[in-house]
Motif scaffolding. Sequence first.
Motif, PDB file in Angstrom:
ATOM      1  N   GLN A 130       0.831  -1.322   0.058  1.00 57.33           N
ATOM      2  CA  GLN A 130      -0.076   0.064   0.099  1.00 57.33           C
ATOM      3  C   GLN A 130       0.970   1.270  -0.147  1.00 57.33           C
ATOM      4  O   GLN A 130       0.541   2.310  -0.813  1.00 57.33           O
ATOM      5  CB  GLN A 130      -1.112   0.085   1.355  1.00 57.33           C
ATOM      6  CG  GLN A 130      -1.967  -1.077   1.296  1.00 57.33           C
ATOM      7  CD  GLN A 130      -1.584  -2.195   2.061  1.00 57.33           C
ATOM      8  OE1 GLN A 130      -0.317  -2.808   1.885  1.00 57.33           O
ATOM      9  NE2 GLN A 130      -2.442  -2.803   2.783  1.00 57.33           N
ATOM     10  N   SER A 131       2.043   1.266   0.839  1.00 62.66           N
ATOM     11  CA  SER A 131       2.603   2.319   0.837  1.00 62.66           C
ATOM     12  C   SER A 131       3.237   2.830  -0.591  1.00 62.66           C
ATOM     13  O   SER A 131       3.865   4.015  -0.672  1.00 62.66           O
ATOM     14  CB  SER A 131       3.760   2.436   2.024  1.00 62.66           C
ATOM     15  OG  SER A 131       4.910   1.295   1.777  1.00 62.66           O
ATOM     16  N   ILE A 132       3.968   1.610  -1.378  1.00 60.16           N
ATOM     17  CA  ILE A 132       4.648   1.891  -2.257  1.00 60.16           C
ATOM     18  C   ILE A 132       3.669   2.308  -3.503  1.00 60.16           C
ATOM     19  O   ILE A 132       4.021   3.542  -4.254  1.00 60.16           O
ATOM     20  CB  ILE A 132       5.205   0.492  -3.019  1.00 60.16           C
ATOM     21  CG1 ILE A 132       6.427   0.214  -2.029  1.00 60.16           C
ATOM     22  CG2 ILE A 132       5.508   0.740  -4.632  1.00 60.16           C
ATOM     23  CD1 ILE A 132       6.864  -1.338  -2.272  1.00 60.16           C
ATOM     24  N   ASP A 133       2.369   1.939  -3.488  1.00 62.45           N
ATOM     25  CA  ASP A 133       1.351   2.715  -4.449  1.00 62.45           C
ATOM     26  C   ASP A 133       1.192   4.006  -3.993  1.00 62.45           C
ATOM     27  O   ASP A 133       0.974   4.722  -4.933  1.00 62.45           O
ATOM     28  CB  ASP A 133      -0.087   1.705  -3.930  1.00 62.45           C
ATOM     29  CG  ASP A 133       0.009   0.192  -4.579  1.00 62.45           C
ATOM     30  OD1 ASP A 133       0.887   0.176  -5.555  1.00 62.45           O
ATOM     31  OD2 ASP A 133      -0.877  -0.374  -4.328  1.00 62.45           O
ATOM     32  N   TRP A 134       0.930   4.447  -2.822  1.00 60.72           N
ATOM     33  CA  TRP A 134       0.693   5.691  -2.359  1.00 60.72           C
ATOM     34  C   TRP A 134       1.909   6.714  -2.755  1.00 60.72           C
ATOM     35  O   TRP A 134       1.732   7.691  -3.064  1.00 60.72           O
ATOM     36  CB  TRP A 134       0.642   5.899  -0.654  1.00 60.72           C
ATOM     37  CG  TRP A 134       0.189   7.105  -0.205  1.00 60.72           C
ATOM     38  CD1 TRP A 134      -1.125   7.558   0.005  1.00 60.72           C
ATOM     39  CD2 TRP A 134       1.049   7.921   0.290  1.00 60.72           C
ATOM     40  NE1 TRP A 134      -1.079   8.795   0.527  1.00 60.72           N
ATOM     41  CE2 TRP A 134       0.238   9.157   0.794  1.00 60.72           C
ATOM     42  CE3 TRP A 134       2.339   7.959   0.521  1.00 60.72           C
ATOM     43  CZ2 TRP A 134       0.545  10.333   1.093  1.00 60.72           C
ATOM     44  CZ3 TRP A 134       2.990   9.428   0.950  1.00 60.72           C
ATOM     45  CH2 TRP A 134       1.985  10.374   1.386  1.00 60.72           C
ATOM     46  N   ALA A 135       3.091   5.934  -2.533  1.00 59.74           N
ATOM     47  CA  ALA A 135       4.259   6.879  -2.951  1.00 59.74           C
ATOM     48  C   ALA A 135       4.488   7.035  -4.228  1.00 59.74           C
ATOM     49  O   ALA A 135       4.717   8.184  -4.866  1.00 59.74           O
ATOM     50  CB  ALA A 135       5.727   6.401  -2.559  1.00 59.74           C
ATOM     51  N   SER A 136       3.974   6.114  -5.225  1.00 60.25           N
ATOM     52  CA  SER A 136       4.009   6.174  -6.655  1.00 60.25           C
ATOM     53  C   SER A 136       2.997   7.168  -7.133  1.00 60.25           C
ATOM     54  O   SER A 136       3.287   8.377  -8.025  1.00 60.25           O
ATOM     55  CB  SER A 136       3.878   4.603  -7.306  1.00 60.25           C
ATOM     56  OG  SER A 136       3.805   4.995  -8.763  1.00 60.25           O
ATOM     57  N   GLU A 137       1.679   7.039  -6.444  1.00 63.41           N
ATOM     58  CA  GLU A 137       0.794   7.878  -6.816  1.00 63.41           C
ATOM     59  C   GLU A 137       0.894   9.389  -6.535  1.00 63.41           C
ATOM     60  O   GLU A 137       0.250  10.389  -7.153  1.00 63.41           O
ATOM     61  CB  GLU A 137      -0.613   7.638  -6.016  1.00 63.41           C
ATOM     62  CG  GLU A 137      -1.112   6.210  -6.852  1.00 63.41           C
ATOM     63  CD  GLU A 137      -2.192   5.463  -5.618  1.00 63.41           C
ATOM     64  OE1 GLU A 137      -2.581   6.297  -4.919  1.00 63.41           O
ATOM     65  OE2 GLU A 137      -2.521   4.493  -6.040  1.00 63.41           O
ATOM     66  N   ASN A 138       1.723   9.687  -5.353  1.00 64.83           N
ATOM     67  CA  ASN A 138       2.122  10.939  -4.898  1.00 64.83           C
ATOM     68  C   ASN A 138       3.361  11.462  -5.302  1.00 64.83           C
ATOM     69  O   ASN A 138       3.852  12.771  -5.023  1.00 64.83           O
ATOM     70  CB  ASN A 138       2.007  11.058  -3.467  1.00 64.83           C
ATOM     71  CG  ASN A 138       0.449  10.978  -3.193  1.00 64.83           C
ATOM     72  OD1 ASN A 138      -0.309  11.871  -2.915  1.00 64.83           O
ATOM     73  ND2 ASN A 138       0.103   9.844  -2.730  1.00 64.83           N
ATOM     74  N   GLY A 139       4.084  10.915  -6.461  1.00 63.74           N
ATOM     75  CA  GLY A 139       5.253  11.476  -6.983  1.00 63.74           C
ATOM     76  C   GLY A 139       6.421  11.355  -6.099  1.00 63.74           C
ATOM     77  O   GLY A 139       7.327  12.003  -6.383  1.00 63.74           O
ATOM     78  N   PHE A 140       6.575  10.501  -5.138  1.00 66.81           N
ATOM     79  CA  PHE A 140       7.786  10.380  -4.306  1.00 66.81           C
ATOM     80  C   PHE A 140       8.804   9.464  -5.142  1.00 66.81           C
ATOM     81  O   PHE A 140       8.404   8.338  -5.793  1.00 66.81           O
ATOM     82  CB  PHE A 140       7.676   9.663  -3.079  1.00 66.81           C
ATOM     83  CG  PHE A 140       6.850  10.619  -2.067  1.00 66.81           C
ATOM     84  CD1 PHE A 140       7.449  11.430  -1.374  1.00 66.81           C
ATOM     85  CD2 PHE A 140       5.241  10.415  -2.160  1.00 66.81           C
ATOM     86  CE1 PHE A 140       6.930  12.200  -0.433  1.00 66.81           C
ATOM     87  CE2 PHE A 140       4.733  11.240  -1.060  1.00 66.81           C
ATOM     88  CZ  PHE A 140       5.403  12.342  -0.287  1.00 66.81           C
ATOM     89  N   THR A 141       9.980   9.656  -5.221  1.00 65.89           N
ATOM     90  CA  THR A 141      11.196   9.270  -5.902  1.00 65.89           C
ATOM     91  C   THR A 141      12.262   8.681  -5.143  1.00 65.89           C
ATOM     92  O   THR A 141      13.212   8.039  -5.447  1.00 65.89           O
ATOM     93  CB  THR A 141      11.601   9.978  -6.963  1.00 65.89           C
ATOM     94  OG1 THR A 141      11.886  11.487  -6.663  1.00 65.89           O
ATOM     95  CG2 THR A 141      10.799  10.246  -8.250  1.00 65.89           C
ATOM     96  N   LEU A 142      12.091   8.924  -3.726  1.00 64.33           N
ATOM     97  CA  LEU A 142      13.209   8.701  -2.902  1.00 64.33           C
ATOM     98  C   LEU A 142      12.387   8.186  -1.602  1.00 64.33           C
ATOM     99  O   LEU A 142      11.738   9.094  -0.860  1.00 64.33           O
ATOM    100  CB  LEU A 142      14.340   9.465  -2.517  1.00 64.33           C
ATOM    101  CG  LEU A 142      15.211   9.001  -1.611  1.00 64.33           C
ATOM    102  CD1 LEU A 142      16.049   7.909  -1.814  1.00 64.33           C
ATOM    103  CD2 LEU A 142      16.218  10.280  -1.125  1.00 64.33           C
TER     104      LEU A 142
END
Length: 570
Positions: A130-142
């Motif tokens: 879930q956290s990876i999905d959330w990070a990806s959807e919100n534009g986090f790259t690190l």
Amino acid sequence: MIEKRWKHYPEFTPEQQRDTELLADSLKISPSLATLLVQRGILDFDQSKRFFRPEISHLHDPFLMMDMDLAVRRLQKAIEVGEKILVYGDYDVDGTTSVALFYGFLKKIYANIDYYIPDRYEEGYGVSWQSIDWASENGFTLIVTLDCGIKSVDKVSAASERGIDFIICDHHRPGNELPQAIAVLDPKREDCLYPYKELTGCGVGFKLLQAFCIRNGYDTEILFDFLDLLVISIASDIVPITGENRVLAYYGLQKLNASPRTGVKALINISGITGVLDITNVVFGIGPRINAAGRIKHAKEAVKLLLSEIEEEAFEFAQEINKHNIERRTFDSSITEQALSMIESDSWFSDAKSTVLYKEDWHKGVIGIVASRCIEKYHRPTIILTQSHGKAAGSARSIPGFDVYQAIEECADLLEQYGGHTFAAGLTLPLQNLEAFRSRFNEIVSSRILPDQLVPMINIDLPLHLEIITPKFYNILRQMGPFGPGNMTPVFESRNVTLVGRPSLMKEKHIKFDVKQNASQVFTAVGFGMAQFYPDIVNGRSFSICYALEENTFRDKKTLQLSLKDIKLH
């Protein structure tokens, strides 16, 4: 109640005895105090100075840690080009303090940053899908993980395919394969030559920031201002307070007592802690309240409190967390009662060398505490499990000298997930494997555990005549702190003490009495949970005591008191 063993420190060799005499002479202290220092490996004046007066300069160069240079360079690059950085931490005390420290420091110099704590019940331990999905959807790259990530091989790989890099800061034992992150900071990596292996997750994050400050010319004093958070992680994660941890805890306690951050101050106030804070205060007063947020609701609440800079807001957060802690205690008490009843009513446990219990409706947030409570009574490796998403998930706790993580690891084919330390671990398994796991785990424990390990033990540093105890003796003893694993509060034995007056019972559970030994002064001794000794003592049976020394303050008057660990009747 199981009778405890009193284990005395081995007699000194002639060489150790000479070291003790020389140390007592050079430091102008009593032979008893010198003995305590030699037991802790302090053999000369210079080592004593380093021990009694830790300095920040004693901290190791962070670049000695494997992958540190890679981690710093990747963090620098993210800041230079304006990438979105996500600080990711576990939901326990170590994880939440890690996030508050790392995010709190970086936020002072960089704005494009956020933090994420997984939901204990919906996402579980470690990096979640879930956290990876959330990070990806919100534009986090690190993503910088703290206190987790060392076993998230598949998740780190999947995130990489979506353009998300990882820096992992962990202190748990790695598995057979390391995640393919940009950098994996973990002193327990076999190929890591970092001199100190026992940092907390928060400690590893701190070392990354220390390296970042050194490389970029930032004032490390700003980072050291966060040591009140770091000492909370050190105390609550029950890591050794030796080496680098001792330096960090020493200065962290100074910060905690002199000028804690607003959120921590609110937590101290609501905990009702008075006087000087030490490791024990933190373990029993502050740690459980921070943990309660993640156990009962969501650990993000704890991070919000720790980061809060407004007194009114911090007070409200602290009140809310305190409510969760009260609720946690209710669950803890009820489930412990059920667990003990299950052990007593199941004949399988009469010959077992371990405890594995499962009940589908137990609250997942308190089962680790319940495991510890069961050990208090039955003193054997214990695993408490409950149902979570159709699986059995739970916590393991161990006893001194037995590696519960290794025993669990040997049942890996029956498990879906596991991780942890020598004395504490977490695991998840299919419900249909429960009986097979319980049987095999008990076989492994039975084949390895020694009979002596199944009897609770009290380590006694040295026999002490009560005449030796003076304010000066206690003042030097106190400076040997901070006390904790690896440098435990000294425990003394005084033999054949004499009762003065009549003992008293407190709440029908605890005992309090005055004692002396020959011509010594009279000391008050307090034994919590030792009411069972009252009849024998009041009837005049002679006895010996083992205890730690503490200072009691009553109506502004300070007196030395004996905090009893056990009583041996003769």
